[in-house]
Design an enzyme around this catalytic site. Structure first.
Site: not given
Ligand code: HPA
Length: 269
Positions: A25, A56, A78, A80-81, A108, A206-207, A230, A242
């Site tokens: 990301s 992406h 991902h 989640y998609e 990320a 998440m990946s 973050n 995001h």
């Molecule tokens: N949590 C989960 N996935 C992420 C985060 C997070 O804080 N930051 C970037 N991808």
């Protein structure tokens, strides 16, 4: 399905990549460094799942970095998609069948370890799969490797050693950490982050994990680098978004490009 994609790529490019890089990301841009680039939108490759999330781009870029043939996956899908773990691993499997020996993953991630700060790069030393899915589940395809692959050195120390050396040479701090993969797409609650810290996670994202499992099954060498976009829920003031993930990715991109340029030639020597 894999074979059709492999044949398609063989018909479009004569050279064979030795190293692949998967860009996460907001971490695109590295593809611009390759010479003699061939850009192939995922949508043109039979069976290749196409990402739908902002940030992406969704293309395979083949080219050279010096003498090294490199493939870049700019964009990934991902879970989640709604994609399956096997679909998330599709690209890595195709590249493995094309002859790639080493894959460098970037992603990320939220920082759980308070030694990290927003913008830190972290070398993944191991992972915890909490996605409730595995790309190897289901019918076994013997051409991909063993049914029950060993995962005790999923991120081999040899490559991590090279990665640390290259980072030190550039003055880039590169701590190591354990990456917990969750399904998403909601960010975690502060209680979930405390749980993840308790079970040994330094990073959450998440990946990457489905792809790393598939790469290990095929006997590919894996290296993975998280960009802490973050600090995780409960560890920073303000809400997670995001947008913040993309903005930090953007800010770190230059350092990551510099790093990957120095790193890749070292992985194949
Ligand atoms: N949590 C989960 N996935 C992420 C985060 C997070 O804080 N930051 C970037 N991808």
């Amino acid at each position: 399905m894999l074979e059709a994609a492999v044949q398609h790529l063989q018909s479009r490019a004569a050279r064979r990549p030795a190293v692949a890089v998967v860009l996460g990301s907001g971490l695109g841009g590295f593809a611009g460094e390759l010479d003699g680039r061939i850009e192939i939108p995922y949508a043109e490759i039979p069976g290749w799942p196409c990402p739908a999330v902002a940030g992406h781009a969704g293309q395979l870029v083949l080219g050279r970095l010096g003498n090294l043939d490199v493939a870049i996956l700019a964009g990934r899908v991902h879970l989640y998609e709604g994609w399956t773990a096997a679909q998330a691993a599709f690209g890595v499997r195709v590249l493995g069948k094309l002859g790639v020996r080493t894959v460098v993953f970037t992603n990320a991630a939220g920082g759980i370890n308070t030694d990290y700060a927003r913008g830190s790069l972290v070398l993944i030393r191991d992972h915890i799969n909490l996605q409730g899915a595995n790309p190897l589940a289901g019918a076994h395809d013997e051409s991909l490797g063993p049914r029950f692959p060993d995962m005790s050195e999923a991120y081999p120390e040899r490559l991590r050693g090279i990665a640390r050396e290259v980072a030190a040479g550039l003055g880039i701090r590169l701590p190591e950490g354990v990456y917990a993969a969750v399904l998403g797409p909601s960010f975690e609650t502060p209680a979930e982050i405390r749980f993840l810290r308790t079970i040994g996670a330094d990073l959450v994202g998440m990946s990457t994990v489905p792809e790393v499992i598939a790469a290990n099954q095929m006997g590919l060498q894996v290296l993975a680098i998280s960009c802490v976009t973050n600090m995780a829920a409960g560890l920073q003031s303000g809400k997670l978004s995001h947008q913040e993930v993309l903005e930090t990715g953007e800010a770190v991109r230059g350092a990551l490009i510099r790093y990957l340029k120095a790193l890749l030639p070292r992985l194949e020597s």
